[in-house]
Design an enzyme around this catalytic site. Structure first.
Site, PDB file in Angstrom:
ATOM      1  N   SER A 223       0.744  -1.321  -0.219  1.00 43.80           N
ATOM      2  CA  SER A 223       0.119   0.124  -0.263  1.00 43.80           C
ATOM      3  C   SER A 223       0.789   1.371   0.017  1.00 43.80           C
ATOM      4  O   SER A 223       1.917   1.462  -0.832  1.00 43.80           O
ATOM      5  CB  SER A 223      -0.818  -0.149   1.212  1.00 43.80           C
ATOM      6  OG  SER A 223      -2.172   0.669   1.187  1.00 43.80           O
TER       7      SER A 223
ATOM      8  N   HIS B 115      -7.964  -5.515  -0.239  1.00 47.46           N
ATOM      9  CA  HIS B 115      -6.554  -4.641  -0.068  1.00 47.46           C
ATOM     10  C   HIS B 115      -6.041  -5.418   1.288  1.00 47.46           C
ATOM     11  O   HIS B 115      -6.510  -5.371   2.330  1.00 47.46           O
ATOM     12  CB  HIS B 115      -6.680  -3.381   0.369  1.00 47.46           C
ATOM     13  CG  HIS B 115      -5.662  -2.313   0.547  1.00 47.46           C
ATOM     14  ND1 HIS B 115      -5.073  -2.049  -0.719  1.00 47.46           N
ATOM     15  CD2 HIS B 115      -5.130  -1.445   1.429  1.00 47.46           C
ATOM     16  CE1 HIS B 115      -4.062  -1.167  -0.363  1.00 47.46           C
ATOM     17  NE2 HIS B 115      -4.254  -0.957   1.059  1.00 47.46           N
TER      18      HIS B 115
END
Ligand code: GCU
Length: 408
Positions: free
Chosen positions: A249, A390
């Site tokens: 990320s 995610h």
């Protein structure tokens, strides 16, 4: 008065605008890059400068003073299979100092020096493994109600809270060392006008924040990764020629920028890195420049704010960031439901970096179309998309290990 309209977020492929990408192999004077030498001496420096001035900001060179101290050495960690080391790296400039607390787990079997995975972490070194031997950070950390972090302080209960993402034992079993520093040791992840963290060490007289084309927080984190690599050059257990820099990320964005700016990193891996990472800005899918700058005004350089809702005016796009890593192996990982990060945009950056990788004599990306889920590609540019959201899962980590096995 008309309140400013908040831009719509695109989550449908049919809404992606038509765009055209800057060509990494056309020089700014419109001539084509005709050979490797021209890439290295002309085009690559041009692209680097564009990223420095418009996106991540210029970073300083090495600090005037650099030292390290081994704080802990435990030879029988992880039931005897690993040695745990804690090293404090002192960085000093202009009479100001910061300390990076580096944690290393290295195998006890196998041949030294070890190939090493290096990544920053979000909440402190003690979160990557439940071992009571890991020192708990006393730095500011982000609050996380679910994990019981309320006063920006790490607690005992957060030991190992990210253990699943790091799978330390497994990495050791595969013959690699794994090393990490808390990103807040370099620069805490909040907007304080760049008063804490590493930035003030490099202010010129009278300066109290970075200039518009100087580094933000992502630039600082990437610079910090290079300082850890400086330390590795003094650690004979670590093979500093075979360091894999990786991140998830925002730290995946950081890994890519670190790999672009420091050619000593042998392999670069970004996981779900999204906007400002592997995803193409011009698709405007999911997170856009406007949202990045609005929510995280400290991540990029101030000049980057000029491109809010003007992605087509940005002189680069993220396939050019990946090109800066060429010809070294780079791996981009996406997750199917991670729409905010734009999985297709992540793939397309990898794909559009392919001509540069080919020019430099590698096999580039071995795919024209986005592969199906769970069909990893292990060419010099590697890529996979997995099911789910995610996160950095064991599936991702296993692909990174396979990719590193193949390329190191
Ligand atoms: C937010 C942010 C992303 C970032 C992510 C993360 O979602 O918008 O750009 O990648 O946080 O770091 O987890």
């Amino acid at each position: 008065m008309n309140p400013r309209k908040i831009p719509r977020i695109i989550f449908k492929e049919s809404k992606v605008p038509i765009y055209s990408l800057p060509d990494p192999l056309i020089n700014s004077d419109n001539t084509p890059v005709s050979n490797e030498k021209e890439w290295w001496t002309k085009r690559r420096p041009e692209i680097m400068k564009l990223f420095e001035e418009n996106v991540y900001g210029k970073m300083p060179g090495k600090p005037s003073k650099f030292g390290f101290e081994i704080k802990k050495l435990k030879r029988n960690a992880l039931k005897g299979k690993s040695t745990l080391k804690e090293i404090s790296i002192q960085i000093e400039n202009n009479n100001k100092e910061i300390t990076l607390n580096l944690l290393i787990f290295q195998p006890n079997n196998g041949e030294k020096p070890y190939k090493t995975f290096l990544g920053l972490n979000f909440y402190g070194n003690h979160t990557i493994h439940p071992s009571p031997d890991i020192t708990i950070t006393d730095q500011w950390i982000p609050n996380d109600k679910e994990q019981g972090i309320t006063e920006n302080k790490a607690t005992e209960s957060t030991r190992g809270m990210r253990a699943e993402r790091w799978s330390v034992e497994h990495v050791i079993d595969r013959g690699y060392a794994i090393a990490t520093v808390y990103n807040g040791d370099i620069d805490p992840d909040f907007d304080d006008g760049f008063q804490n963290g590493v930035h003030p060490l490099f202010y010129r007289e009278g300066q109290n924040k970075p200039a518009d084309d100087e580094w933000g927080t992502i630039g600082a984190w990437a610079w910090g990764l290079s300082r850890i690599l400086d330390y590795f050059e003094h650690d004979e257990d670590i093979d500093h020629h075979r360091v894999i820099v990786f991140g998830h990320s925002r730290l995946g964005k950081t890994a890519l920028w670190a790999g672009a700016t420091d050619q000593r990193f042998a392999i670069v891996i970004s996981n779900n890195s999204g906007a400002g990472g592997a995803a193409l800005f011009r698709r405007k899918f999911g997170e856009t420049i406007y949202y990045l700058n609005k929510t995280f005004p400290h991540w990029f350089c101030q000049n980057f704010k000029k491109y809010d809702e003007k992605e087509n005016e940005l002189p680069v796009d993220q396939h050019m960031l990946i090109s800066l890593i060429a010809p070294r192996p780079v791996y981009v990982a996406s997750a199917q439901e991670d729409f905010w990060s734009d999985p297709r945009g992540e793939f397309l950056s990898a794909k559009h970096a392919d001509p540069v990788y080919k020019l430099l004599g590698t096999n580039g990306l071995n795919a024209n179309e986005m592969p199906d889920i769970h069909h990893p590609i292990y060419s010099t540019i590697g890529y996979h998309i997995r099911s789910g959201d995610h996160d950095l899962t064991r599936y991702d980590l296993d692909r990174f290990l396979d990719f590193a096995d193949k390329h190191l």
